[in-house]
Scaffold this motif. Structure first.
Motif, PDB file in Angstrom:
ATOM      1  N   ARG A 149       0.827  -1.211   0.000  1.00  0.00           N
ATOM      2  CA  ARG A 149       0.000   0.000   0.000  1.00  0.00           C
ATOM      3  C   ARG A 149       0.858   1.255   0.000  1.00  0.00           C
ATOM      4  NH1 ARG A 149      -2.642   4.005   2.336  1.00  0.00           N
ATOM      5  NH2 ARG A 149      -4.684   4.379   1.396  1.00  0.00           N
ATOM      6  N   ASP A 150       1.921   1.261   0.786  1.00  0.00           N
ATOM      7  CA  ASP A 150       2.805   2.429   0.799  1.00  0.00           C
ATOM      8  C   ASP A 150       3.375   2.687  -0.593  1.00  0.00           C
ATOM      9  OD1 ASP A 150       2.322   2.783   3.463  1.00  0.00           O
ATOM     10  OD2 ASP A 150       4.314   2.190   4.159  1.00  0.00           O
ATOM     11  N   ALA A 151       3.764   1.615  -1.275  1.00  0.00           N
ATOM     12  CA  ALA A 151       4.304   1.761  -2.632  1.00  0.00           C
ATOM     13  C   ALA A 151       3.243   2.329  -3.576  1.00  0.00           C
ATOM     14  CB  ALA A 151       4.809   0.412  -3.142  1.00  0.00           C
ATOM     15  N   ALA A 152       2.009   1.865  -3.417  1.00  0.00           N
ATOM     16  CA  ALA A 152       0.921   2.355  -4.274  1.00  0.00           C
ATOM     17  C   ALA A 152       0.665   3.838  -4.048  1.00  0.00           C
ATOM     18  CB  ALA A 152      -0.354   1.555  -4.006  1.00  0.00           C
ATOM     19  N   LEU A 153       0.745   4.283  -2.790  1.00  0.00           N
ATOM     20  CA  LEU A 153       0.522   5.698  -2.507  1.00  0.00           C
ATOM     21  C   LEU A 153       1.669   6.557  -3.023  1.00  0.00           C
ATOM     22  CD1 LEU A 153      -1.919   7.098  -1.030  1.00  0.00           C
ATOM     23  CD2 LEU A 153      -1.884   4.602  -0.982  1.00  0.00           C
ATOM     24  N   TYR A 160      -0.570  12.807  -8.473  1.00  0.00           N
ATOM     25  CA  TYR A 160      -1.180  13.924  -7.746  1.00  0.00           C
ATOM     26  C   TYR A 160      -0.178  14.486  -6.727  1.00  0.00           C
ATOM     27  CZ  TYR A 160      -5.299  11.447  -9.531  1.00  0.00           C
ATOM     28  OH  TYR A 160      -6.216  10.809 -10.337  1.00  0.00           O
ATOM     29  N   PRO A 161       0.920  15.081  -7.182  1.00  0.00           N
ATOM     30  CA  PRO A 161       1.995  15.484  -6.274  1.00  0.00           C
ATOM     31  C   PRO A 161       1.583  16.536  -5.241  1.00  0.00           C
ATOM     32  CG  PRO A 161       2.341  16.397  -8.468  1.00  0.00           C
ATOM     33  CD  PRO A 161       1.244  15.400  -8.593  1.00  0.00           C
ATOM     34  N   HIS A 162       0.579  17.362  -5.552  1.00  0.00           N
ATOM     35  CA  HIS A 162       0.198  18.441  -4.638  1.00  0.00           C
ATOM     36  C   HIS A 162      -0.499  17.945  -3.365  1.00  0.00           C
ATOM     37  CE1 HIS A 162      -2.447  17.893  -8.097  1.00  0.00           C
ATOM     38  NE2 HIS A 162      -3.471  18.162  -7.339  1.00  0.00           N
ATOM     39  N   TYR A 163      -0.853  16.660  -3.301  1.00  0.00           N
ATOM     40  CA  TYR A 163      -1.462  16.128  -2.067  1.00  0.00           C
ATOM     41  C   TYR A 163      -0.426  15.529  -1.113  1.00  0.00           C
ATOM     42  CZ  TYR A 163      -5.998  16.703  -4.315  1.00  0.00           C
ATOM     43  OH  TYR A 163      -7.102  17.242  -4.917  1.00  0.00           O
ATOM     44  N   HIS A 168       2.194  11.211   3.783  1.00  0.00           N
ATOM     45  CA  HIS A 168       1.189  10.766   4.758  1.00  0.00           C
ATOM     46  C   HIS A 168       0.459   9.499   4.345  1.00  0.00           C
ATOM     47  CE1 HIS A 168      -1.666  12.483   1.933  1.00  0.00           C
ATOM     48  NE2 HIS A 168      -1.083  13.659   2.041  1.00  0.00           N
ATOM     49  N   LYS A 169       0.716   9.008   3.110  1.00  0.00           N
ATOM     50  CA  LYS A 169       0.110   7.767   2.606  1.00  0.00           C
ATOM     51  C   LYS A 169      -1.414   7.777   2.655  1.00  0.00           C
ATOM     52  CE  LYS A 169       4.240   6.061   2.040  1.00  0.00           C
ATOM     53  NZ  LYS A 169       5.079   7.134   2.608  1.00  0.00           N
ATOM     54  N   ARG A 179      -3.886  20.111   2.423  1.00  0.00           N
ATOM     55  CA  ARG A 179      -3.822  19.985   0.972  1.00  0.00           C
ATOM     56  C   ARG A 179      -5.205  19.684   0.378  1.00  0.00           C
ATOM     57  NH1 ARG A 179       1.566  19.328  -0.770  1.00  0.00           N
ATOM     58  NH2 ARG A 179       2.806  20.553   0.699  1.00  0.00           N
ATOM     59  N   LEU A 180      -5.987  18.926   1.115  1.00  0.00           N
ATOM     60  CA  LEU A 180      -7.343  18.609   0.657  1.00  0.00           C
ATOM     61  C   LEU A 180      -8.189  19.873   0.569  1.00  0.00           C
ATOM     62  CD1 LEU A 180      -9.285  16.283  -0.088  1.00  0.00           C
ATOM     63  CD2 LEU A 180      -9.824  16.073   2.332  1.00  0.00           C
TER      64      LEU A 180
END
Length: 206
Positions: A149-153, A160-163, A168-169, A179-180
């Motif tokens: 999951r960490d790799a996927a995030l 989506y680099p701005h998030y 924070h994964k 950011r949201l």
């Protein structure tokens, strides 16, 4: 009766082909929920297995490599953000765990599930509260689910680099919530989760 803190050995299930099963990512506001299933090899023990949350990222990555190399079988599955919103996170987690077990190349006779409930599946199952720190096979599954999951995030961060998903994964940290609010809801946010849903409702009423 076995003490709560005792570690369960594969030898406690003599005659069974057991797989440990765990999930990662129930709490985040974005990204899929992942699950893993692992059948360990009694003849090839792996030192240092424990709940993935109690390990450093570097240690998790190292152990993930060992698990994949030495386990009898392992599998990783996921449920998407859309499935989470449609089913709810509990049912999506159960589905991801079932998918992981069904993907195993070796059929287990018993699945040991971290938590207090089991997914509906053909394989017999047993829920173990705190199992990710009691059963090495579940610890191994928690490590594979967490590292996947960490790799996927981190991959989502590239899209989506701005998030700042790489930091924070997807969990609801101060940074993520800031950011949201600043950038709005992305396609990979879980729209049924309260902070995301509230932001969507606010946009609809303006």
């Amino acid at each position: 009766m076995r003490p709560k803190e005792a570690t369960l050995s594969l030898f406690d299930y003599a005659g069974e082909t057991i797989c440990g099963v765990d999930e990662a990512g129930r709490g985040p506001l974005a990204g899929p929920v992942f699950a893993a299933a692992v059948i360990l090899d009694v003849q090839r023990p792996i030192a240092g297995l424990r709940d993935s949350k109690k390990l450093t990222a570097a240690t998790r990555e190292q152990l993930a490599v060992e698990i994949k190399a030495h386990a009898v079988a392992w599998a990783i599955a996921q449920c998407s953000e859309e499935e989470i919103d449609r089913l709810n996170i509990l049912q999506a987690s159960m589905l991801a765990m079932r998918r992981a077990v069904e993907l195993l190349s070796v059929l287990p006779t018993l699945a040991l599930i971290d938590g207090n409930r089991c997914p509906v599946m053909k394989v017999r199952s047993e829920a173990i509260i705190g199992g990710d720190d009691k059963v090495e096979a579940i610890s191994a599954a928690s490590i594979l689910a967490k590292t996947a999951r960490d790799a996927a995030l981190c991959e989502l961060h590239l899209i989506y680099p701005h998030y700042a998903f790489d930091q924070h994964k997807g969990y609801p940290t101060v940074l993520h919530l800031e950011r949201l609010q600043l950038h709005g809801v992305s396609p990979v946010h879980r729209k049924s989760y309260a902070p995301v849903r509230a932001l969507l409702q606010r946009v609809e009423t303006t």
